[in-house]
Write a protein that holds these residues in place. Structure first.
Motif, mmCIF file in Angstrom:
data_model
loop_
_atom_site.group_PDB
_atom_site.id
_atom_site.type_symbol
_atom_site.label_atom_id
_atom_site.label_comp_id
_atom_site.label_asym_id
_atom_site.label_seq_id
_atom_site.Cartn_x
_atom_site.Cartn_y
_atom_site.Cartn_z
ATOM 1 N N GLY A 192 -9.251 4.679 -1.900
ATOM 2 C CA GLY A 192 -8.882 3.476 -1.149
ATOM 3 C C GLY A 192 -7.861 3.770 -0.063
ATOM 4 N N THR A 193 -7.768 2.858 0.871
ATOM 5 C CA THR A 193 -6.951 3.114 2.061
ATOM 6 C C THR A 193 -5.611 2.374 2.050
ATOM 7 O OG1 THR A 193 -8.060 1.301 3.225
ATOM 8 C CG2 THR A 193 -8.996 3.510 3.470
ATOM 9 N N TRP A 194 -5.320 1.673 0.987
ATOM 10 C CA TRP A 194 -4.060 0.939 0.964
ATOM 11 C C TRP A 194 -2.861 1.867 1.050
ATOM 12 C CZ3 TRP A 194 -4.107 -3.486 -3.244
ATOM 13 C CH2 TRP A 194 -4.758 -4.610 -2.699
ATOM 14 N N ALA A 195 -1.847 1.403 1.748
ATOM 15 C CA ALA A 195 -0.559 2.072 1.752
ATOM 16 C C ALA A 195 0.208 1.655 0.498
ATOM 17 C CB ALA A 195 0.231 1.691 3.000
ATOM 18 N N LEU A 196 1.309 2.343 0.237
ATOM 19 C CA LEU A 196 2.072 2.066 -0.983
ATOM 20 C C LEU A 196 2.546 0.617 -1.042
ATOM 21 C CD1 LEU A 196 3.427 3.073 -3.588
ATOM 22 C CD2 LEU A 196 5.400 3.743 -2.184
ATOM 23 N N ASP A 197 2.984 0.068 0.079
ATOM 24 C CA ASP A 197 3.489 -1.307 0.027
ATOM 25 C C ASP A 197 2.369 -2.303 -0.280
ATOM 26 O OD1 ASP A 197 2.314 -0.909 2.514
ATOM 27 O OD2 ASP A 197 3.834 -2.025 3.637
ATOM 28 N N GLU A 198 1.178 -2.008 0.184
ATOM 29 C CA GLU A 198 0.051 -2.885 -0.150
ATOM 30 C C GLU A 198 -0.242 -2.822 -1.647
ATOM 31 O OE1 GLU A 198 -2.371 -1.046 3.084
ATOM 32 O OE2 GLU A 198 -3.007 -3.115 3.423
ATOM 33 N N SER A 204 -2.039 -6.142 -8.434
ATOM 34 C CA SER A 204 -2.580 -6.946 -9.535
ATOM 35 C C SER A 204 -3.796 -7.756 -9.113
ATOM 36 C CB SER A 204 -1.498 -7.906 -10.060
ATOM 37 O OG SER A 204 -0.422 -7.187 -10.596
ATOM 38 N N GLY A 205 -4.078 -7.774 -7.843
ATOM 39 C CA GLY A 205 -5.141 -8.638 -7.335
ATOM 40 C C GLY A 205 -6.514 -8.000 -7.355
ATOM 41 N N GLN A 206 -7.490 -8.832 -7.101
ATOM 42 C CA GLN A 206 -8.878 -8.376 -7.072
ATOM 43 C C GLN A 206 -9.090 -7.292 -6.018
ATOM 44 O OE1 GLN A 206 -11.469 -10.475 -8.851
ATOM 45 N NE2 GLN A 206 -12.716 -8.652 -8.616
ATOM 46 N N ALA A 207 -8.399 -7.438 -4.917
ATOM 47 C CA ALA A 207 -8.604 -6.500 -3.807
ATOM 48 C C ALA A 207 -8.227 -5.073 -4.173
ATOM 49 C CB ALA A 207 -7.814 -6.947 -2.582
ATOM 50 N N SER A 208 -7.365 -4.927 -5.158
ATOM 51 C CA SER A 208 -6.925 -3.582 -5.517
ATOM 52 C C SER A 208 -8.089 -2.726 -6.020
ATOM 53 C CB SER A 208 -5.831 -3.652 -6.594
ATOM 54 O OG SER A 208 -6.324 -4.220 -7.786
ATOM 55 N N TRP A 209 -9.087 -3.367 -6.598
ATOM 56 C CA TRP A 209 -10.214 -2.594 -7.131
ATOM 57 C C TRP A 209 -11.058 -1.959 -6.031
ATOM 58 C CZ3 TRP A 209 -10.866 -1.337 -12.159
ATOM 59 C CH2 TRP A 209 -10.062 -2.006 -13.077
ATOM 60 N N ALA A 210 -10.913 -2.433 -4.837
ATOM 61 C CA ALA A 210 -11.679 -1.866 -3.729
ATOM 62 C C ALA A 210 -10.820 -1.032 -2.789
ATOM 63 C CB ALA A 210 -12.343 -2.992 -2.940
ATOM 64 N N ASN A 211 -9.505 -1.080 -2.971
ATOM 65 C CA ASN A 211 -8.650 -0.497 -1.932
ATOM 66 C C ASN A 211 -7.459 0.326 -2.406
ATOM 67 O OD1 ASN A 211 -9.803 -2.050 0.557
ATOM 68 N ND2 ASN A 211 -9.437 -3.650 -0.963
ATOM 69 N N ASP A 212 -7.112 0.233 -3.677
ATOM 70 C CA ASP A 212 -5.815 0.736 -4.120
ATOM 71 C C ASP A 212 -5.903 2.144 -4.718
ATOM 72 O OD1 ASP A 212 -3.274 1.083 -5.080
ATOM 73 O OD2 ASP A 212 -3.240 -0.735 -6.300
ATOM 74 N N PRO A 213 -5.302 3.138 -4.050
ATOM 75 C CA PRO A 213 -5.356 4.519 -4.572
ATOM 76 C C PRO A 213 -4.152 4.884 -5.434
ATOM 77 C CG PRO A 213 -4.490 4.562 -2.359
ATOM 78 C CD PRO A 213 -4.711 3.105 -2.697
ATOM 79 N N PHE A 214 -3.317 3.890 -5.781
ATOM 80 C CA PHE A 214 -2.114 4.186 -6.565
ATOM 81 C C PHE A 214 -2.236 3.667 -7.999
ATOM 82 C CE2 PHE A 214 -0.745 3.997 -2.164
ATOM 83 C CZ PHE A 214 -0.005 5.157 -2.039
ATOM 84 N N GLY B 87 -13.133 -7.735 -4.340
ATOM 85 C CA GLY B 87 -11.880 -7.139 -3.911
ATOM 86 C C GLY B 87 -11.873 -6.788 -2.435
ATOM 87 N N ARG B 88 -12.994 -6.271 -1.978
ATOM 88 C CA ARG B 88 -13.088 -5.911 -0.553
ATOM 89 C C ARG B 88 -12.983 -7.151 0.328
ATOM 90 N NH1 ARG B 88 -17.466 -1.914 -0.495
ATOM 91 N NH2 ARG B 88 -15.805 -0.542 -1.185
#
Lengths: 290, 104
Positions: A192-198, A204-214, B87-88
Motif C-alpha cells: 500500500g501507498t499510505w504514509a505513516l501519518d495516514e 482502523s478504517g476500511q481503507a487501511s485494507w487497501a492502502n496501509d503498509p504498516f 477500502g479503496r
C-alpha cells in the motif's frame, strides 16, 4: 526521550525534573499531563492541555465531571505544595479546579481505563485521597514510582531505556490466519501507498485494507489488551523488535503536537504508545502468544 | 460545475448498476466497472485538488456508492475482493472531499 521523562521514568527525584523540557517535546506531552493530574489534578491537567493536549484534557475533564469520582479533600493541599515544587507551571487562575483533583484522577482512569497510564494515575489518585492530610513531599516520590511502574515497558521502548525491545499487538483475523499457518505478521496492504501519518489516523478504517503498509504495535501491553477486548478478541502477541528487520517508527517522535486534525498522528500514536512496523514481522520475532 | 466534472458525474452514475448489483446480489466485484470508476476518480481527484467547492450531486453519488459497497463488505471475509474495494473507495472519497493534511 526528553530529559524530564527520563528523570521520571528513570527514578530520579521530582525536584530534578526539567519542567521546561517536559513542556516541550513529544512523549513528555502525555507524561506531563499525567504528572499534572497526579500531582495537582485539574489545574495542571488543564495546563498540559493548553500545551498541546487540549482535546484530551477536555475529554478528561468532561469525563471526570460526569463521573464525579471525588474521593477526598486533598485538592488544595496538593495544589499548593505542587505549585511550590513545580514553580512556574501552575497558573493560579487554574487552581480553582484543584479541589476536584480526585475527580480528575479518577477521570483519567475512566477515560483511559485500558492503559497503564490510566491505571497508574487512578491508583495514585486513590492513594492521595487516603493520604491527603499527611501529604508531604513523599507523595511526589509516590507519583514517580506509580508512573514508573504504571508505564513499565513503555519507558524501555520509548527511547530512553535499556530494557527488552518488546512490543505487543492485538491480533486481527489476518494475523490469526497467518500465525496458524506458521507465517509472520503482514500489514493489511504490504504494498500500500499510505504514509505513516495516514496509517496512524486511518489504520482502523476500511481503507487501511487497501492502502496501509504498516503494522501497529504498542509498547504498553494494556493498550494491546484494550484493543483485543474491544476488537476481534483473537489474542495478543509479544514481538521482539530485535528480530524484526523492517523499519519501525514512533509517530509521536515525528509528527507535530498540534491541535486539530493535523495533530492526530501525534496524539493517537502517543496515547497508544505505538511503534509502527513497516510491512512484515517475521514469525521468529513473535516471542509468545497471550 | 466544471463541465468535465458534470460529464464524469454522469459516467459514474451510469456505472453504479454494474458496480452495485453484483456486489449486493452475489457479493462479487465487477472488475471492469471498478477499473473504469477508478480512472474517473483519479481524474476527479486531479480536478478538485485545491478547490473550495465540490458539487453536491457528485459528492452525494460518491458517498452513496461508497456506503453501499462498504455495507456489502461487512458481509464478506477480508480476503474477498469486495472488502478491499470498499477500502479503496473510502480512500478515494476521502481524498476527493478534502485536501487531507495526511500523506503529503
Amino acid at each position: 526521550m526528553d530529559v524530564g521523562s527520563q528523570m521520571l521514568i528513570g527514578g530520579k527525584s521530582f525536584s530534578e525534573v526539567d519542567w521546561q523540557s517536559v513542556r516541550v517535546s513529544a512523549l513528555e506531552g502525555a507524561i506531563s499531563g499525567a504528572i499534572a493530574t497526579a500531582t495537582v489534578g485539574a489545574s495542571l491537567a488543564v495546563t498540559a492541555g493548553r500545551e498541546g493536549l487540549k482535546l484530551t484534557g477536555k475529554q478528561i475533564a468532561k469525563q471526570a465531571g460526569k463521573t464525579m469520582l471525588v474521593h477526598g479533600t486533598s485538592g488544595m493541599a496538593i495544589n499548593a505544595t505542587s505549585q511550590a515544587v513545580v514553580k512556574g507551571e501552575v497558573n493560579a487562575s487554574e487552581v480553582i479546579l484543584s479541589g476536584a483533583v480526585d475527580s480528575v484522577t479518577g477521570g483519567i482512569g475512566r477515560v483511559l481505563p485500558h492503559t497503564g497510564l490510566g491505571k497508574a494515575v487512578k491508583t495514585f489518585g486513590d492513594n492521595i485521597a487516603e493520604k491527603a492530610k499527611g501529604f508531604t513531599r513523599g507523595a511526589f516520590d509516590n507519583t514517580r514510582l506509580v508512573l514508573g511502574n504504571g508505564r513499565g515497558s513503555v519507558g524501555k521502548n520509548a527511547g530512553g531505556g535499556t530494557g527488552d525491545n518488546v512490543v505487543y499487538r492485538a491480533l486481527n483475523q489476518k494475523d490469526a490466519d497467518r500465525l496458524s499457518q506458521g507465517l509472520g505478521l503482514e500489514a493489511k496492504s504490504p504494498d500500500g501507498t499510505w504514509a505513516l501519518d495516514e496509517h496512524l489516523v486511518g489504520g482502523s478504517g476500511q481503507a487501511s485494507w487497501a492502502n496501509d503498509p504498516f503494522i501497529s504495535t504498542t509498547t504498553d501491553i494494556d493498550v494491546a489488551k484494550g484493543f483485543n477486548e474491544a476488537g476481534s478478541n483473537l489474542g495478543i502477541v509479544e514481538i521482539d523488535l530485535n528480530k524484526v528487520p523492517s523499519p519501525t517508527y514512533k509517530g509521536y517522535e515525528i509528527y507535530p503536537r498540534v491541535n486539530g486534525a493535523e495533530g492526530l498522528p501525534y496524539h493517537y500514536s502517543i496515547w497508544q504508545q505505538e511503534t509502527s512496523v513497516y510491512q512484515y514481522i517475521p514469525y521468529e520475532a513473535i516471542k509468545e502468544i497471550k | 460545475m466544471n463541465d468535465r466534472l458534470r460529464e464524469i458525474t454522469e459516467e459514474i452514475n451510469l456505472l453504479t448498476t454494474d458496480i452495485l448489483v453484483p456486489a449486493r446480489t452475489s457479493k462479487s466485484k465487477n472488475d471492469e466497472a471498478f477499473t473504469k470508476l477508478y480512472v474517473l476518480l483519479d481524474e476527479v481527484k486531479h480536478i478538485v485538488k485545491g478547490t473550495d467547492m465540490i458539487n453536491r450531486e457528485l459528492a452525494g453519488l460518491l458517498f452513496f456508492i461508497y456506503t453501499s459497497i462498504s455495507a456489502e463488505a461487512k458481509h464478506v471475509d477480508y480476503t474477498n475482493p469486495l472488502f478491499i474495494e470498499a477500502g479503496r473507495l473510502e480512500d478515494y472519497v476521502n481524498k476527493i472531499l478534502w485536501d487531507s493534511p495526511f500523506g503529503r
